[in-house]
Write a protein that holds these residues in place. Structure first.
Motif, PDB file in Angstrom:
ATOM      1  N   ARG A 105       0.834  -1.202   0.000  1.00  0.00           N
ATOM      2  CA  ARG A 105       0.000   0.000   0.000  1.00  0.00           C
ATOM      3  C   ARG A 105       0.872   1.256   0.000  1.00  0.00           C
ATOM      4  NH1 ARG A 105      -5.301   0.245   0.731  1.00  0.00           N
ATOM      5  NH2 ARG A 105      -5.069   2.350   1.592  1.00  0.00           N
ATOM      6  N   SER A 106       1.955   1.227   0.738  1.00  0.00           N
ATOM      7  CA  SER A 106       2.843   2.399   0.769  1.00  0.00           C
ATOM      8  C   SER A 106       3.462   2.654  -0.599  1.00  0.00           C
ATOM      9  CB  SER A 106       3.937   2.198   1.820  1.00  0.00           C
ATOM     10  OG  SER A 106       3.388   2.077   3.118  1.00  0.00           O
ATOM     11  N   LEU A 107       3.926   1.598  -1.248  1.00  0.00           N
ATOM     12  CA  LEU A 107       4.539   1.767  -2.562  1.00  0.00           C
ATOM     13  C   LEU A 107       3.514   2.248  -3.592  1.00  0.00           C
ATOM     14  CD1 LEU A 107       6.897  -1.353  -2.733  1.00  0.00           C
ATOM     15  CD2 LEU A 107       7.504   1.015  -2.202  1.00  0.00           C
ATOM     16  N   LEU A 108       2.292   1.743  -3.516  1.00  0.00           N
ATOM     17  CA  LEU A 108       1.264   2.185  -4.451  1.00  0.00           C
ATOM     18  C   LEU A 108       0.937   3.664  -4.266  1.00  0.00           C
ATOM     19  CD1 LEU A 108      -1.188  -0.858  -4.436  1.00  0.00           C
ATOM     20  CD2 LEU A 108       0.377  -0.162  -6.249  1.00  0.00           C
ATOM     21  N   ARG A 109       0.975   4.134  -3.026  1.00  0.00           N
ATOM     22  CA  ARG A 109       0.738   5.562  -2.785  1.00  0.00           C
ATOM     23  C   ARG A 109       1.928   6.391  -3.250  1.00  0.00           C
ATOM     24  NH1 ARG A 109      -2.631   7.754   1.910  1.00  0.00           N
ATOM     25  NH2 ARG A 109      -4.524   6.507   1.827  1.00  0.00           N
ATOM     26  N   LEU A 110       3.127   5.891  -3.016  1.00  0.00           N
ATOM     27  CA  LEU A 110       4.328   6.658  -3.343  1.00  0.00           C
ATOM     28  C   LEU A 110       4.546   6.778  -4.848  1.00  0.00           C
ATOM     29  CD1 LEU A 110       6.653   5.144  -0.613  1.00  0.00           C
ATOM     30  CD2 LEU A 110       5.983   7.545  -0.765  1.00  0.00           C
ATOM     31  N   VAL A 111       4.081   5.798  -5.611  1.00  0.00           N
ATOM     32  CA  VAL A 111       4.310   5.842  -7.048  1.00  0.00           C
ATOM     33  C   VAL A 111       3.559   7.004  -7.698  1.00  0.00           C
ATOM     34  CG1 VAL A 111       2.385   4.400  -7.863  1.00  0.00           C
ATOM     35  CG2 VAL A 111       4.602   4.301  -9.027  1.00  0.00           C
ATOM     36  N   ARG A 112       2.565   7.564  -6.996  1.00  0.00           N
ATOM     37  CA  ARG A 112       1.803   8.686  -7.538  1.00  0.00           C
ATOM     38  C   ARG A 112       2.331  10.044  -7.072  1.00  0.00           C
ATOM     39  NH1 ARG A 112      -2.534   5.381  -5.522  1.00  0.00           N
ATOM     40  NH2 ARG A 112      -2.924   6.938  -3.903  1.00  0.00           N
ATOM     41  N   VAL A 113       3.347  10.033  -6.210  1.00  0.00           N
ATOM     42  CA  VAL A 113       3.861  11.281  -5.629  1.00  0.00           C
ATOM     43  C   VAL A 113       4.835  11.953  -6.591  1.00  0.00           C
ATOM     44  CG1 VAL A 113       5.209  12.261  -3.737  1.00  0.00           C
ATOM     45  CG2 VAL A 113       3.541  10.466  -3.271  1.00  0.00           C
ATOM     46  N   ARG A 114       4.726  13.272  -6.751  1.00  0.00           N
ATOM     47  CA  ARG A 114       5.617  14.029  -7.628  1.00  0.00           C
ATOM     48  C   ARG A 114       6.943  14.384  -6.974  1.00  0.00           C
ATOM     49  NH1 ARG A 114       1.207  17.717  -9.457  1.00  0.00           N
ATOM     50  NH2 ARG A 114       2.262  19.354  -8.304  1.00  0.00           N
ATOM     51  N   ASP A 115       6.912  14.681  -5.690  1.00  0.00           N
ATOM     52  CA  ASP A 115       8.120  15.142  -5.006  1.00  0.00           C
ATOM     53  C   ASP A 115       9.156  14.014  -4.967  1.00  0.00           C
ATOM     54  OD1 ASP A 115      10.023  15.685  -2.846  1.00  0.00           O
ATOM     55  OD2 ASP A 115       8.729  17.384  -2.373  1.00  0.00           O
ATOM     56  N   PRO A 116      10.344  14.198  -5.571  1.00  0.00           N
ATOM     57  CA  PRO A 116      11.338  13.109  -5.615  1.00  0.00           C
ATOM     58  C   PRO A 116      11.842  12.706  -4.237  1.00  0.00           C
ATOM     59  CG  PRO A 116      12.271  15.169  -6.448  1.00  0.00           C
ATOM     60  CD  PRO A 116      10.800  15.393  -6.302  1.00  0.00           C
ATOM     61  N   PHE A 117      11.993  13.667  -3.327  1.00  0.00           N
ATOM     62  CA  PHE A 117      12.463  13.321  -1.986  1.00  0.00           C
ATOM     63  C   PHE A 117      11.472  12.411  -1.278  1.00  0.00           C
ATOM     64  CE2 PHE A 117      11.871  14.462   2.553  1.00  0.00           C
ATOM     65  CZ  PHE A 117      12.969  13.777   3.054  1.00  0.00           C
ATOM     66  N   ILE A 118      10.182  12.759  -1.311  1.00  0.00           N
ATOM     67  CA  ILE A 118       9.171  11.936  -0.649  1.00  0.00           C
ATOM     68  C   ILE A 118       9.135  10.541  -1.273  1.00  0.00           C
ATOM     69  CG2 ILE A 118       6.691  11.677  -0.234  1.00  0.00           C
ATOM     70  CD1 ILE A 118       6.476  14.691  -0.076  1.00  0.00           C
ATOM     71  N   ARG A 119       9.214  10.476  -2.584  1.00  0.00           N
ATOM     72  CA  ARG A 119       9.157   9.189  -3.275  1.00  0.00           C
ATOM     73  C   ARG A 119      10.355   8.313  -2.903  1.00  0.00           C
ATOM     74  NH1 ARG A 119       8.298  11.186  -7.807  1.00  0.00           N
ATOM     75  NH2 ARG A 119      10.372  11.097  -8.730  1.00  0.00           N
ATOM     76  N   LEU A 120      11.545   8.896  -2.897  1.00  0.00           N
ATOM     77  CA  LEU A 120      12.750   8.126  -2.575  1.00  0.00           C
ATOM     78  C   LEU A 120      12.776   7.696  -1.110  1.00  0.00           C
ATOM     79  CD1 LEU A 120      15.459  10.188  -4.505  1.00  0.00           C
ATOM     80  CD2 LEU A 120      14.420   8.021  -5.183  1.00  0.00           C
ATOM     81  N   ALA A 121      12.486   8.634  -0.209  1.00  0.00           N
ATOM     82  CA  ALA A 121      12.534   8.324   1.217  1.00  0.00           C
ATOM     83  C   ALA A 121      11.466   7.305   1.593  1.00  0.00           C
ATOM     84  CB  ALA A 121      12.353   9.606   2.040  1.00  0.00           C
ATOM     85  N   GLY A 122      10.253   7.495   1.095  1.00  0.00           N
ATOM     86  CA  GLY A 122       9.180   6.559   1.418  1.00  0.00           C
ATOM     87  C   GLY A 122       9.455   5.171   0.894  1.00  0.00           C
ATOM     88  N   THR A 123       9.974   5.070  -0.329  1.00  0.00           N
ATOM     89  CA  THR A 123      10.301   3.764  -0.888  1.00  0.00           C
ATOM     90  C   THR A 123      11.390   3.078  -0.074  1.00  0.00           C
ATOM     91  OG1 THR A 123       9.727   4.538  -3.106  1.00  0.00           O
ATOM     92  CG2 THR A 123      11.097   2.571  -2.955  1.00  0.00           C
ATOM     93  N   GLY A 124      12.403   3.834   0.336  1.00  0.00           N
ATOM     94  CA  GLY A 124      13.461   3.258   1.155  1.00  0.00           C
ATOM     95  C   GLY A 124      12.952   2.736   2.479  1.00  0.00           C
ATOM     96  N   LEU A 125      12.086   3.506   3.145  1.00  0.00           N
ATOM     97  CA  LEU A 125      11.532   3.069   4.433  1.00  0.00           C
ATOM     98  C   LEU A 125      10.661   1.834   4.276  1.00  0.00           C
ATOM     99  CD1 LEU A 125      10.565   6.551   5.927  1.00  0.00           C
ATOM    100  CD2 LEU A 125      12.392   5.049   6.744  1.00  0.00           C
ATOM    101  N   ALA A 126       9.787   1.828   3.267  1.00  0.00           N
ATOM    102  CA  ALA A 126       8.879   0.700   3.065  1.00  0.00           C
ATOM    103  C   ALA A 126       9.651  -0.574   2.744  1.00  0.00           C
ATOM    104  CB  ALA A 126       7.887   1.017   1.949  1.00  0.00           C
ATOM    105  N   CYS A 127      10.618  -0.489   1.847  1.00  0.00           N
ATOM    106  CA  CYS A 127      11.385  -1.675   1.463  1.00  0.00           C
ATOM    107  C   CYS A 127      12.268  -2.177   2.607  1.00  0.00           C
ATOM    108  CB  CYS A 127      12.237  -1.367   0.237  1.00  0.00           C
ATOM    109  SG  CYS A 127      11.269  -1.102  -1.271  1.00  0.00           S
ATOM    110  N   THR A 128      12.832  -1.262   3.386  1.00  0.00           N
ATOM    111  CA  THR A 128      13.651  -1.674   4.526  1.00  0.00           C
ATOM    112  C   THR A 128      12.818  -2.425   5.553  1.00  0.00           C
ATOM    113  OG1 THR A 128      15.131   0.221   4.199  1.00  0.00           O
ATOM    114  CG2 THR A 128      15.183  -0.858   6.350  1.00  0.00           C
TER     115      THR A 128
END
Length: 389
Positions: free
Chosen positions: A301-324
């Motif tokens: 669910r986190s990755l699906l929400r992040l894939v729609r985000v424009r801000d590169p910092f939010i997308r990168l940080a959120g993906t890193g946290l979710a995958c970790t």
């Protein structure tokens, strides 16, 4: 300027913080985290009494401590999830500096509590493991650096973040804590991949990790012993892996019954690293699948929400946290079923441990803050404007 470029999106002016937070938060992900914590307390009721009896405490001493740690973790999670991404980043930078210094000073002031690895600071009433707090803070800092490097005349953020990653991994290996070192390298690799790293470079880094593992096997008796135990065709029934494997086999599909498991009396780490073995023995495969589904729901669910985000910092940080979060859970459970060599890694929100549960609460709070729905925050808005006549 933002409105001029992307267009204005209606917002609810003057909306109170709590209603706005509840309206924008990912309720499914937060509910899954609450259920994981509840499962952790349930398993703690089964796994911790043997340890409490061994140390001369009341039967549910460690369960009560875990509940207290959990309250702090949930409060930290909720408060962090209410923050803006900018505030999360600023606090993460401060936390990273503190945790990095704490990790660097471990060889001088830390303790191993008889486990052979200097990973903690003993405070008398509790202990602190800096690496648990360093992981989410490093993800934020690395994502910030990489996002900044994409800007015009931006800093060499990818190089700087790689240098920090190597420094952290080196300090963790010296403890030794190869599991956390691999997790830090993985989190950086995921962020770099999402930021647009060439596949050739990632393959080269994987080859370097394999080379480093070979050197560690040759130079570290601690590392070599764990690898040899993992590769051995036979499992010594007197080792932790042997006890865990037998418990999982005994549990079957429905388990042997609540309180009827025996592995908790044999495994010294039944309440931490091998908590999933207790779950498999007493509650069977059903509870294990539920736990896996809860982690998978949070990550997907986190990755699906992040894939729609424009801000590169939010997308990168959120993906890193979710995958970790997902990979740490995978590593813990993979060790218990002997898919991976023993690494000494906790199961987030389920295993006993103050540093682990509080740091996990902060990390998930950051993730929930990044995945909140925001005006002007989705790529689809930009794409739709690009298609407009």
């Amino acid at each position: 300027m933002t409105e001029m470029v992307y267009g204005a999106v209606p917002v609810r002016d003057g909306e109170p913080i709590l209603p706005k937070w509840w309206r924008t938060i990912d309720k499914w992900a937060m509910s899954c985290i609450l259920m994981l914590f509840a499962v952790g307390l349930l398993l703690g009721l089964a796994a911790s009494p043997p340890l409490a009896a061994k140390n001369g405490f009341e039967p549910f001493h460690y369960v009560q401590r875990q509940a207290v740690f959990g309250v702090f973790a949930l409060v930290a999670m909720i408060i962090t999830s209410m923050m803006s991404p900018v505030l999360v980043r600023r606090l993460a930078v401060l936390g990273f500096v503190a945790a990095f210094v704490g990790l660097a000073l471990l060889p001088f002031f830390g303790t191993d509590f008889g486990k052979g690895a200097v990973r903690w600071y003993g405070l008398g009433f509790a202990s602190v493991q800096p690496s648990e707090f360093l992981k989410p803070a490093f993800v934020i800092v690395a994502a910030w650096m990489m996002a900044a490097s994409t800007e015009l005349n931006g800093p060499p953020g990818k190089t700087w973040s790689l240098a920090l990653c190597v420094a952290i991994a080196s300090m963790l290996v010296l403890q030794p804590d190869f599991g956390q070192a691999c997790l830090v390298l993985f989190s950086w690799g995921v962020i770099y991949f999402v930021a647009g790293a060439p596949m050739v470079l990632l393959v080269g880094m994987a080859a370097l990790v394999v080379f480093g593992g070979t050197l560690a096997y040759s130079g570290s008796e601690h590392f070599a012993r764990r690898i040899d135990g993992f590769l051995s065709p036979e499992i010594d029934p007197r080792t932790q892996l042997g006890y865990a494997t037998n418990a999982i086999q005994e549990g079957g599909f429905f388990g042997v019954g609540v309180g009827e498991g025996q592995v908790k009396w044999s495994l010294p780490d039944a309440h931490t690293d091998f908590i999933i073995a207790v779950a498999a023995e007493e509650y069977g495969l059903i509870l294990v699948l539920v736990i896996i589904a809860l982690y998978a729901t949070v990550v997907v669910r986190s990755l699906l929400r992040l894939v729609r985000v424009r801000d590169p910092f939010i997308r990168l940080a959120g993906t890193g946290l979710a995958c970790t979060l997902g990979v740490q859970a995978m590593i813990n459970m993979g060790v218990a079923v002997r898919l991976l060599p023993a690494k000494g890694m906790t199961l987030p929100f389920v295993s006993y441990g103050g540093s682990s549960v509080i740091a996990s609460g902060i990390a998930v709070g950051m993730l929930l803050a990044f995945t909140r729905t925001r005006p002007q925050g989705e790529i689809s808005d930009l794409l739709s404007r690009g298609r407009a006549p």
